[in-house]
Scaffold this motif. Sequence first.
Motif, mmCIF file in Angstrom:
data_model
loop_
_atom_site.group_PDB
_atom_site.id
_atom_site.type_symbol
_atom_site.label_atom_id
_atom_site.label_comp_id
_atom_site.label_asym_id
_atom_site.label_seq_id
_atom_site.Cartn_x
_atom_site.Cartn_y
_atom_site.Cartn_z
ATOM 1 N N PRO A 146 -12.029 -18.495 5.843
ATOM 2 C CA PRO A 146 -10.654 -19.012 5.948
ATOM 3 C C PRO A 146 -10.339 -20.053 4.880
ATOM 4 N N LEU A 147 -9.119 -20.005 4.385
ATOM 5 C CA LEU A 147 -8.655 -21.001 3.418
ATOM 6 C C LEU A 147 -8.289 -22.290 4.150
ATOM 7 N N GLN A 148 -8.406 -23.404 3.462
ATOM 8 C CA GLN A 148 -8.065 -24.681 4.081
ATOM 9 C C GLN A 148 -6.567 -24.787 4.344
ATOM 10 N N ASP A 149 -5.767 -24.219 3.440
ATOM 11 C CA ASP A 149 -4.318 -24.222 3.630
ATOM 12 C C ASP A 149 -3.956 -23.156 4.665
ATOM 13 N N LYS A 150 -3.475 -23.568 5.819
ATOM 14 C CA LYS A 150 -3.214 -22.658 6.932
ATOM 15 C C LYS A 150 -2.152 -21.611 6.582
ATOM 16 N N ALA A 151 -1.121 -22.037 5.862
ATOM 17 C CA ALA A 151 -0.047 -21.104 5.508
ATOM 18 C C ALA A 151 -0.558 -20.023 4.552
ATOM 19 N N ALA A 152 -1.338 -20.452 3.543
ATOM 20 C CA ALA A 152 -1.901 -19.496 2.592
ATOM 21 C C ALA A 152 -2.877 -18.562 3.299
ATOM 22 N N ASP A 153 -3.644 -19.109 4.231
ATOM 23 C CA ASP A 153 -4.609 -18.304 4.985
ATOM 24 C C ASP A 153 -3.896 -17.239 5.806
ATOM 25 N N ALA A 154 -2.805 -17.638 6.465
ATOM 26 C CA ALA A 154 -2.044 -16.688 7.286
ATOM 27 C C ALA A 154 -1.466 -15.565 6.426
ATOM 28 N N MET A 155 -1.005 -15.922 5.220
ATOM 29 C CA MET A 155 -0.439 -14.917 4.325
ATOM 30 C C MET A 155 -1.512 -13.924 3.867
ATOM 31 N N TYR A 156 -2.693 -14.450 3.511
ATOM 32 C CA TYR A 156 -3.785 -13.587 3.077
ATOM 33 C C TYR A 156 -4.199 -12.621 4.188
ATOM 34 N N ILE A 157 -4.290 -13.138 5.408
ATOM 35 C CA ILE A 157 -4.666 -12.285 6.541
ATOM 36 C C ILE A 157 -3.644 -11.165 6.713
ATOM 37 N N LYS A 158 -2.376 -11.505 6.630
ATOM 38 C CA LYS A 158 -1.319 -10.515 6.809
ATOM 39 C C LYS A 158 -1.383 -9.432 5.739
ATOM 40 N N VAL A 159 -1.609 -9.847 4.487
ATOM 41 C CA VAL A 159 -1.663 -8.876 3.389
ATOM 42 C C VAL A 159 -2.899 -7.989 3.506
ATOM 43 N N ARG A 160 -4.059 -8.608 3.743
ATOM 44 C CA ARG A 160 -5.309 -7.851 3.790
ATOM 45 C C ARG A 160 -5.375 -6.877 4.957
ATOM 46 N N SER A 161 -4.702 -7.217 6.049
ATOM 47 C CA SER A 161 -4.800 -6.388 7.254
ATOM 48 C C SER A 161 -3.610 -5.453 7.446
ATOM 49 N N LYS A 162 -2.723 -5.368 6.460
ATOM 50 C CA LYS A 162 -1.475 -4.635 6.671
ATOM 51 C C LYS A 162 -1.675 -3.127 6.843
ATOM 52 N N PHE A 163 -2.840 -2.606 6.425
ATOM 53 C CA PHE A 163 -3.097 -1.171 6.587
ATOM 54 C C PHE A 163 -4.087 -0.892 7.721
ATOM 55 N N GLY A 164 -4.303 -1.884 8.595
ATOM 56 C CA GLY A 164 -5.042 -1.597 9.813
ATOM 57 C C GLY A 164 -6.461 -2.111 9.928
ATOM 58 N N VAL A 165 -6.953 -2.883 8.944
ATOM 59 C CA VAL A 165 -8.305 -3.424 9.083
ATOM 60 C C VAL A 165 -8.290 -4.637 10.009
ATOM 61 N N THR A 166 -9.456 -4.984 10.547
ATOM 62 C CA THR A 166 -9.605 -6.158 11.403
ATOM 63 C C THR A 166 -10.180 -7.301 10.588
ATOM 64 N N MET A 167 -9.509 -8.439 10.577
ATOM 65 C CA MET A 167 -9.977 -9.608 9.850
ATOM 66 C C MET A 167 -10.792 -10.490 10.787
ATOM 67 N N VAL A 168 -11.996 -10.857 10.353
ATOM 68 C CA VAL A 168 -12.884 -11.679 11.179
ATOM 69 C C VAL A 168 -13.350 -12.890 10.383
ATOM 70 N N PRO A 169 -13.093 -14.106 10.870
ATOM 71 C CA PRO A 169 -13.595 -15.303 10.186
ATOM 72 C C PRO A 169 -15.118 -15.295 10.119
ATOM 73 N N MET A 170 -15.657 -15.823 9.050
ATOM 74 C CA MET A 170 -17.093 -15.772 8.819
ATOM 75 C C MET A 170 -17.908 -16.314 9.996
ATOM 76 N N LYS A 171 -17.468 -17.403 10.572
ATOM 77 C CA LYS A 171 -18.217 -18.033 11.657
ATOM 78 C C LYS A 171 -18.214 -17.194 12.938
ATOM 79 N N ALA A 172 -17.291 -16.239 13.028
ATOM 80 C CA ALA A 172 -17.216 -15.395 14.232
ATOM 81 C C ALA A 172 -17.868 -14.032 14.017
ATOM 82 N N THR A 173 -18.562 -13.858 12.883
ATOM 83 C CA THR A 173 -19.100 -12.545 12.523
ATOM 84 C C THR A 173 -20.006 -11.962 13.599
#
Length: 293
Positions: A146-173
């Motif tokens: 996760p990025l330290q900037d919450k807004a940037a992190d939320a945007m990255y998650i939205k873009v990366r997962s837009k085609f159906g992948v599941t995003m998992v934070p490293m600590k929750a692997t």
Amino acid sequence: MIKKGLTSLAVFFLYLVSLLPFWLLYLIADFLYVVIYYVVGYRRKVVQVNLLNSFPEKTEAERAAIEKKYFHYLADLLVETIKAITLSEKEIMRRMFLVNEDLVPNYFKQNRNVIIAVGHYGNWEWAVLRTSFICPQHRRTIIYKPLQDKAADAMYIKVRSKFGVTMVPMKATLRKMIEFRKELSLTVFASDQTPIREEAHFFTQFLNQPTAVFLGIEKISTLFNSVVIFADIRRVKRGYYRCTFVPLVDEPKQAAEYEITRAHVQYLEKVIREEPPYWLWSHRRWKFKPDNI
């Protein structure tokens, strides 16, 4: 409220920029290159030190040429990353050509889970999007820091997962992998993330220097008997890439300790040495050495 308003405005601005055609985006990239390299000098000292330590055998002129080409590519990478916000499936398939896509389905037919190691090399963001279209009937998971900037992190998650992948934070692997254990899955890990000092438990030689490396790929592959492959991303020309899946470890439970980790680190080094400008040289990868721990 003000900060939230500014953040929303910035996200909307990036969305508008992403709608621009590629030819115009690359004109912007040419301008950005001049600004970040000549005017601002963004992290030039970091890049120069990284290149010197990684390639002491090269002449100063050779390293300077790599540095210059890197910053030109970094500008391209910035606009390509923004373009990913609105990039369609058709465009991703066309611009990130996957040489041997059948490799993963073949492993699934053998009832094997797959881990893909990907470095911060070439356009890894587009490569992550490209994996979204591999065996959509199975779970596709992206492990991210996760990025330290919450807004940037939320945007990255939205873009990366837009085609159906599941995003998992490293600590929750581990927790999520146990949760998904009854499903066949494709999991993507960044192979060159930098651990924090407290989590730097293993060092290996990478680009001529001892380097702290996460052991997540090795631990998860061994625990779930997942095949480990490397995503070898090569830039073909501006805006076009070729990705080849390279099998590294078929039987992780039979591998010696640290063998899996060294395998993906060494393969990434091989790729970088063949075409140095396309790795993320401005990242402070070597924040500490073994004797600093």
